[in-house]
Each structure stands twice: as structure tokens, then as C-alpha cells.
Design an enzyme around this catalytic site. Structure first.
Site, PDB file in Angstrom:
ATOM      1  N   ASN A 165      29.982 -47.587  85.791  1.00  0.00           N
ATOM      2  CA  ASN A 165      29.690 -46.316  86.465  1.00  0.00           C
ATOM      3  C   ASN A 165      29.158 -46.421  87.894  1.00  0.00           C
ATOM      4  OD1 ASN A 165      27.343 -47.386  85.296  1.00  0.00           O
ATOM      5  ND2 ASN A 165      26.414 -45.380  85.032  1.00  0.00           N
ATOM      6  N   GLU A 263      19.226 -53.533  80.832  1.00  0.00           N
ATOM      7  CA  GLU A 263      19.193 -52.166  81.373  1.00  0.00           C
ATOM      8  C   GLU A 263      20.238 -51.387  80.581  1.00  0.00           C
ATOM      9  OE1 GLU A 263      17.163 -51.064  83.683  1.00  0.00           O
ATOM     10  OE2 GLU A 263      16.355 -52.935  84.476  1.00  0.00           O
ATOM     11  N   CYS A 297      23.241 -43.433  83.856  1.00  0.00           N
ATOM     12  CA  CYS A 297      22.291 -43.783  82.792  1.00  0.00           C
ATOM     13  C   CYS A 297      21.018 -42.963  82.900  1.00  0.00           C
ATOM     14  CB  CYS A 297      21.971 -45.273  82.854  1.00  0.00           C
ATOM     15  SG  CYS A 297      21.388 -45.781  84.486  1.00  0.00           S
ATOM     16  N   GLU A 472      14.525 -53.305  87.377  1.00  0.00           N
ATOM     17  CA  GLU A 472      15.275 -53.595  88.593  1.00  0.00           C
ATOM     18  C   GLU A 472      14.692 -52.731  89.702  1.00  0.00           C
ATOM     19  OE1 GLU A 472      19.526 -53.339  87.694  1.00  0.00           O
ATOM     20  OE2 GLU A 472      19.398 -55.387  86.945  1.00  0.00           O
TER      21      GLU A 472
HETATM   22  P1  NAD Z   1      29.406 -51.477  78.138  1.00  0.00           P
HETATM   23  O1  NAD Z   1      28.211 -51.887  77.358  1.00  0.00           O
HETATM   24  O2  NAD Z   1      30.639 -51.121  77.410  1.00  0.00           O
HETATM   25  O3  NAD Z   1      29.810 -52.618  79.193  1.00  0.00           O
HETATM   26  C1  NAD Z   1      28.869 -53.142  80.105  1.00  0.00           C
HETATM   27  C2  NAD Z   1      29.322 -54.510  80.556  1.00  0.00           C
HETATM   28  O4  NAD Z   1      29.233 -55.419  79.451  1.00  0.00           O
HETATM   29  C3  NAD Z   1      30.771 -54.562  81.032  1.00  0.00           C
HETATM   30  O5  NAD Z   1      30.881 -55.438  82.137  1.00  0.00           O
HETATM   31  C4  NAD Z   1      31.485 -55.142  79.827  1.00  0.00           C
HETATM   32  O6  NAD Z   1      32.704 -55.780  80.160  1.00  0.00           O
HETATM   33  C5  NAD Z   1      30.452 -56.143  79.339  1.00  0.00           C
HETATM   34  N1  NAD Z   1      30.605 -56.607  77.949  1.00  0.00           N
HETATM   35  C6  NAD Z   1      31.370 -56.112  76.962  1.00  0.00           C
HETATM   36  N2  NAD Z   1      31.230 -56.864  75.840  1.00  0.00           N
HETATM   37  C7  NAD Z   1      30.336 -57.827  76.127  1.00  0.00           C
HETATM   38  C8  NAD Z   1      29.741 -58.895  75.394  1.00  0.00           C
HETATM   39  N3  NAD Z   1      30.065 -59.127  74.123  1.00  0.00           N
HETATM   40  N4  NAD Z   1      28.840 -59.682  76.007  1.00  0.00           N
HETATM   41  C9  NAD Z   1      28.483 -59.453  77.294  1.00  0.00           C
HETATM   42  N5  NAD Z   1      29.010 -58.468  78.046  1.00  0.00           N
HETATM   43  C10 NAD Z   1      29.926 -57.656  77.469  1.00  0.00           C
HETATM   44  O7  NAD Z   1      28.914 -50.258  79.072  1.00  0.00           O
HETATM   45  P2  NAD Z   1      29.788 -49.313  79.978  1.00  0.00           P
HETATM   46  O8  NAD Z   1      30.566 -48.382  79.117  1.00  0.00           O
HETATM   47  O9  NAD Z   1      30.499 -50.090  81.022  1.00  0.00           O
HETATM   48  O10 NAD Z   1      28.628 -48.514  80.739  1.00  0.00           O
HETATM   49  C11 NAD Z   1      28.003 -47.386  80.230  1.00  0.00           C
HETATM   50  C12 NAD Z   1      26.666 -47.728  79.609  1.00  0.00           C
HETATM   51  O11 NAD Z   1      25.841 -48.425  80.547  1.00  0.00           O
HETATM   52  C13 NAD Z   1      25.888 -46.486  79.244  1.00  0.00           C
HETATM   53  O12 NAD Z   1      25.290 -46.673  77.999  1.00  0.00           O
HETATM   54  C14 NAD Z   1      24.839 -46.392  80.340  1.00  0.00           C
HETATM   55  O13 NAD Z   1      23.676 -45.694  79.998  1.00  0.00           O
HETATM   56  C15 NAD Z   1      24.557 -47.822  80.590  1.00  0.00           C
HETATM   57  N6  NAD Z   1      23.956 -47.995  81.905  1.00  0.00           N
HETATM   58  C16 NAD Z   1      22.644 -48.343  81.974  1.00  0.00           C
HETATM   59  C17 NAD Z   1      22.030 -48.450  83.212  1.00  0.00           C
HETATM   60  C18 NAD Z   1      20.584 -48.825  83.347  1.00  0.00           C
HETATM   61  O14 NAD Z   1      20.143 -49.119  84.448  1.00  0.00           O
HETATM   62  N7  NAD Z   1      19.820 -48.821  82.285  1.00  0.00           N
HETATM   63  C19 NAD Z   1      22.775 -48.228  84.369  1.00  0.00           C
HETATM   64  C20 NAD Z   1      24.114 -47.866  84.241  1.00  0.00           C
HETATM   65  C21 NAD Z   1      24.705 -47.755  82.998  1.00  0.00           C
END
Ligand code: NAD
Length: 497
Positions: A165, A263, A297, A472
Site C-alpha cells: 500500500n 508492523e 494501516c 518505525e
Molecule cells: P501481506 O502480509 O500479504 O504482505 C506483506 C509482505 O509480506 C509482502 O511483501 C509479501 O510478499 C510478504 N510475504 C508474504 N508471505 C510471506 C512469508 N511467508 N514470509 C515473509 N514475507 C511474506 O500484506 P499486504 O496485503 O501486502 O499489506 C496489507 C497489510 O499490511 C494490512 O494488514 C495492513 O494493515 C498492513 N500494514 C501495516 C502497516 C504498519 O505500519 N503497521 C503499514 C502498512 C500496511
């Protein structure tokens, strides 16, 4: 400042769509590539390499060798700061191109991509460059006859995993502090939104970051994630993403006792008291749930309104939300663009349909919008649901607001905290004593008073509960990328012989 008319035309400037390993651009070891889609049209935008686990091994080896050689960690933090400052300047020079690519890849309105995403990302490099001039250790007053000082050392090879995102901001919030501390990095951006990471590889190299210090592997998390997190030559994992994937990755990192920052997801409550400045509060309420099409998020998708103004607020939202400029991200007037992928559109559509079936009152929106073949969903306001309803309790990650009334301060706090998550929160009131009182009781890493998403590189953010751990932003982020090394001398006479 000019805006590129058609972000799609900027995408070909992304370097080669290859992996960046050891300072070189290269194809995936098996030659596979993956198609990146423009969310505003559903059309193919670019192809990028789909890395294999063998490519991950190469990227980690490049980062390991660069770290062990001291080519980066051996510089003073002031020397590293100068390089990060140059990166900041190049980002400024390439702002329009970066914004155009981020907009085309994620579907972000071009103005927001430029003034929020690129701006904040560049400022993270500037901020951590400035901290590089003050990364001193410390001398401790000891009780024994000893002289003790504490050095701050880098951890080694950092894996930085980011979600779809906010590719630029969230990668910068890891890369900048990790680099200034002297670590080397393997960055894995989200599978759907990797384009700006490739430009950053070019920018960091041009700024003077030596070969092997910063590496990028593009591809699917399902293929690469476990291999990266479990890799024996990786010293730390900085993860931003969903709670489920984060919990899985944290458990894997624990097997090799790697430090892990998490995060994760959010589901923030925005509490609006009857004494709030309503004009300001309405703007805050709307921006908190439509910003980045709700794929934020720290969005505020749960609106809690004090009962005396509940009906008024619902009435105003019903009128005002459909007026927010909605449509193509290339139009400088657009505030709400498409969702980032067909997957997101399907998820949001499905959860809203279930909410409607469960009796939600649709104040406005509530359906996808057929426009240009893109992944558009109308900004949606729902009322009449209990806090236990799926769409209230779970993270939706779309432009959807649920509205609940409350009667007392205690009830508002209980409703706000009554979720598994704890990332952000907000209080809208003109009573400052009440604002302090309520903010102190909210379970969240950040609380905004009379506003939303008031973010700055100097202010830490992060989660409690299912939103993760670690921070962060700010000097606090440095704790995640350095370790203390205490050195203690015996000062007893004769000890040095
Ligand atoms: P996601 O968890 O599907 O993917 C995040 C990242 O993890 C991607 O790069 C993905 O390729 C990778 N990934 C997938 N499987 C993995 C594994 N087994 N091991 C390690 N990495 C792996 O999340 P998304 O759909 O890309 O993003 C949306 C989510 O992120 C929402 O839940 C949102 O709240 C959260 N988010 C949190 C913050 C924060 O600062 N807390 C910021 C932005 C987004």
C-alpha cells in the site's frame, strides 16, 4: 512543480524490471517474469523478474559480503549520512517520476503520490541522515573501579519486507535507519507493487551506497518469504504487512533467534465528541477513511460518535462523502482512486456484501464502480451494526467507514479498545483535558487529537496487540537496527599487566 500527465508513460523509466543484486541488474535465475498491473485500468503496466530462492541466496550473500568487508559499516556514521543526504537530494530531483510510478503501480491519486508518498519517503532519508551526525555511544558511571562505555553497532544483514500500500514510505522507514546504522539490506517489496523499489536501487547507487549494501529481490512472498526470513545469514527481519503473515514470519524468525520488527494490521477508532469543531471533524473523519482508498494501516475506519450529534454526523457524511473527487489517479483533482488490485476489490466487495446481509444501513456507497476497467470501489459509510459485526471488528482495508454511537467517555474508550488491533486512534474534541484523559487510555501506538495521519519522520509509530511490536520513525527506530556493545576496563592497579 509539474505533474506528469500520464503516469503510465513513466513506468518504462523503471530500470529494466530486473533484480538488483551486488550492484548489478540481473534476471531471475530461471528467467521467469511477472506482470505488474495498473489498478486504474486493469491493463499490464510492466514486467519484472520473479526471483527464485537461489536469487535470494545470492542477494543475501551479496549483503553478507558487503557487511563483513566493512565497506559500509566501516564508514563513520557522518560519512554514511552524507550519502543518505545525497539520496534525499536525488529523490527530490526525481520526485515527479517517482510519484508517477507510485501512482501508476498502486493507483494512488497523482497529487497524493507526489505530496505524501514521495515527500514523506524523501524526508525519511533526510531525517536519518541528520541522525547520522549524532549516533554516539555513551560512557557509564560505574560503582566499581572500572571504566565502561557503550558502543552502538549495526546488526548485519537486514531483510526489509514491505506491503503493497505505501511502497516508498514503508521501505524508506526501514532502509534509511538501517543504512545509517551501518547495516546492509535485502529488500523484498510486495509482489504487486515493486516498481519504486527498483528506482530506489538506482538512486541509492547513484548517491554512493556501495555495491552489495542495498539489494532488491522482486517476486511473490509465498515463494521468497520463508526463505528470506529463515536464512541463516540474515541478522534481522523488518516486516510490515498483515497480522497473519507477520505472525507466521515472526514464528519462523524466532527459530533462528533473529530480531524481528512487526508492523502489522490496524483497525483504528476515531472518537468524535459532541463538543468537537464539527466542520474540522467531518474533514478529518472523511480523510481518515478514504485516504489511499482506505488501504492505510493507520486509517480510521471505525467512527465512534457521541449520541447527541450521531444523526447530524450521519446526515452530513451521506451528503459530503459522494462529493469527494473520485476517479482516475492521473487527474490532479482526484482524491480517491482505485484499490490496488483485483484481489483487494474482491475482498472489500465481499465483506460489504456480508455486512449488508447482516443488516447494515448503507448511508452512502456500498458497491464497486465500473470505470475504465480499474479496481474502483465507492467510498462507503455503514451504520446500525454492533461492534461484534465482522466489518467492524476486522481490518477491511478499503474505503469503508462504520459508524457507532456512544453515550459516555468510558464507553467510547471501551469501544475504541475493543478490537484485536492497536495501531492508531483519534480523538476529536474541543475539551483539551478530555483529549489528554482519553488519549492516555487508548491502546494504540499513536493517537491524533483534532486531526488524522499527522505523521512526521521524527514521530515514532507502531503497534500494540495484534498490530505488532517495534517502532518505525523517530530516533526510536534506531533501536531496531543497532545493538549495544558494552566495553568495561578494570582500573585496579596492576590489572593491565
Ligand atoms: P501481506 O502480509 O500479504 O504482505 C506483506 C509482505 O509480506 C509482502 O511483501 C509479501 O510478499 C510478504 N510475504 C508474504 N508471505 C510471506 C512469508 N511467508 N514470509 C515473509 N514475507 C511474506 O500484506 P499486504 O496485503 O501486502 O499489506 C496489507 C497489510 O499490511 C494490512 O494488514 C495492513 O494493515 C498492513 N500494514 C501495516 C502497516 C504498519 O505500519 N503497521 C503499514 C502498512 C500496511
Amino acid at each position: 512543480m509539474t505533474i506528469i500527465d500520464n503516469p503510465a508513460t513513466a513506468a518504462p523509466t523503471v530500470p529494466a524490471g530486473r533484480l538488483f543484486i551486488g550492484g548489478e541488474w540481473r534476471d531471475a535465475s530461471d528467467g521467469r517474469r511477472t506482470t505488474i498491473v495498473n489498478p486504474a485500468t486493469g491493463a499490464a503496466l510492466r514486467e519484472v523478474a520473479a526471483a527464485t530462492t537461489s536469487d535470494v541466496d545470492d542477494a543475501v550473500a551479496a549483503a553478507r559480503n558487503a557487511f563483513d568487508s566493512g565497506i559500509w559499516s566501516g564508514l563513520s556514521s557522518r560519512e554514511r549520512a552524507r550519502i543518505l543526504q545525497r539520496a534525499y537530494q536525488i529523490m527530490r530531483e526525481r520526485t515527479e517520476e517517482l510519484a508517477a510510478v507510485e501512482s501508476a503501480n498502486v493507483g494512488k491519486p497523482i497529487m497524493l503520490a507526489q505530496f505524501v508518498d514521495v515527500n514523506n519517503a524523501a524526508e525519511l532519508y533526510e531525517y536519518y541522515a541528520s541522525l547520522g551526525h549524532h549516533l554516539d555511544g555513551s560512557v557509564r558511571e560505574t560503582t566499581g573501579n572500572t571504566h565502561a562505555y557503550v558502543k552502538r553497532e549495526p546488526l548485519g544483514v537486514v531483510v526489509a519486507i514491505t506491503p503493497f500500500n505505501f511502497p516508498l514510505i514503508l521501505s524508506s522507514s526501514k532502509i534509511a535507519p538501517a543504512l545509517i546504522a551501518g547495516n546492509t539490506i535485502v529488500h523484498k517489496p510486495a509482489g504487486d507493487t515493486p516498481l519504486s523499489a527498483l528506482i530506489m536501487a538506482e538512486i541509492l547507487a547513484e548517491a554512493g551506497v556501495p555495491a552489495g549494501v542495498f539489494n532488491v529481490v522482486t517476486g511473490s512472498g509465498a515463494t521468497l518469504g520463508d526463505h528470506l526470513v529463515g536464512h541463516p545469514d540474515v541478522d534481522k527481519v523488518a516486516f510490515t504487512g498483515s497480522t497473519d503473515v507477520g505472525a507466521h514470519a515472526a514464528a519462523l524468525a524466532a527459530q533462528t533467534l533473529k530480531p524481528f520488527t512487526a508492523e502489522l494490521g490496524g483497525n483504528a477508532a476515531n472518537i468524535v465528541f459532541a463538543d468537537a469543531d464539527l466542520d474540522q471533524a467531518i474533514g478529518t473523519i472523511i480523510s481518515a477513511f478514504v485516504f489511499n482508498s482506505g488501504q492505510f494501516c493507520m486509517a480510521g475506519p471505525r467512527l465512534l460518535v457521541e449520541r447527541p450529534i450521531y444523526d447530524t454526523v450521519l446526515g452530513i457524511l451521506g451528503q459530503a462523502v459522494p462529493q469527494v473527487p473520485f476517479g482516475s489517479p492521473t487527474d490532479p483533482a482526484t482524491v480517491i482512486g482505485p484499490l490496488a488490485s483485483q484481489t483487494q476489490l474482491d475482498k472489500v466487495s465481499a465483506i460489504v456484501e456480508r455486512a449488508k446481509a447482516a443488516g447494515a444501513q448503507v448511508i452512502t456507497g456500498g458497491s464497486p464502480v465500473d470505470l475504465d476497467g480499474g479496481f474502483y470501489y465507492a467510498p462507503t459509510v455503514l451504520a446500525g451494526l454492533p461492534s461484534s459485526a465482522e466489518i467492524v471488528a476486522e481490518e477491511v482495508f478499503g474505503p469503508v467507514l462504520t459508524v457507532e454511537p456512544f453515550d459516555t467517555e468510558e464507553e467510547a474508550i471501551a469501544l475504541a479498545n475493543g478490537t484485536a488491533y492497536g495501531l492508531a486512534s483519534g480523538v476529536q474534541t474541543s475539551d483539551l483535558a478530555k483529549a489528554h484523559r482519553v488519549a492516555a487510555k487508548l491502546q494504540a501506538g499513536i493517537t491524533w487529537v483534532n486531526g488524522w495521519a499527522l505523521l512526521d519522520p521524527s514521530v515514532p509509530f507502531g503497534g500494540v496487540k495484534a498490530s505488532g511490536w517495534g517502532r518505525e520513525g523517530g530516533p526510536e527506530a534506531m533501536e531496531s537496527y543497532q545493538r549495544a556493545h558494552s566495553i568495561v576496563f578494570n582500573l585496579e592497579q596492576g590489572a593491565a599487566r
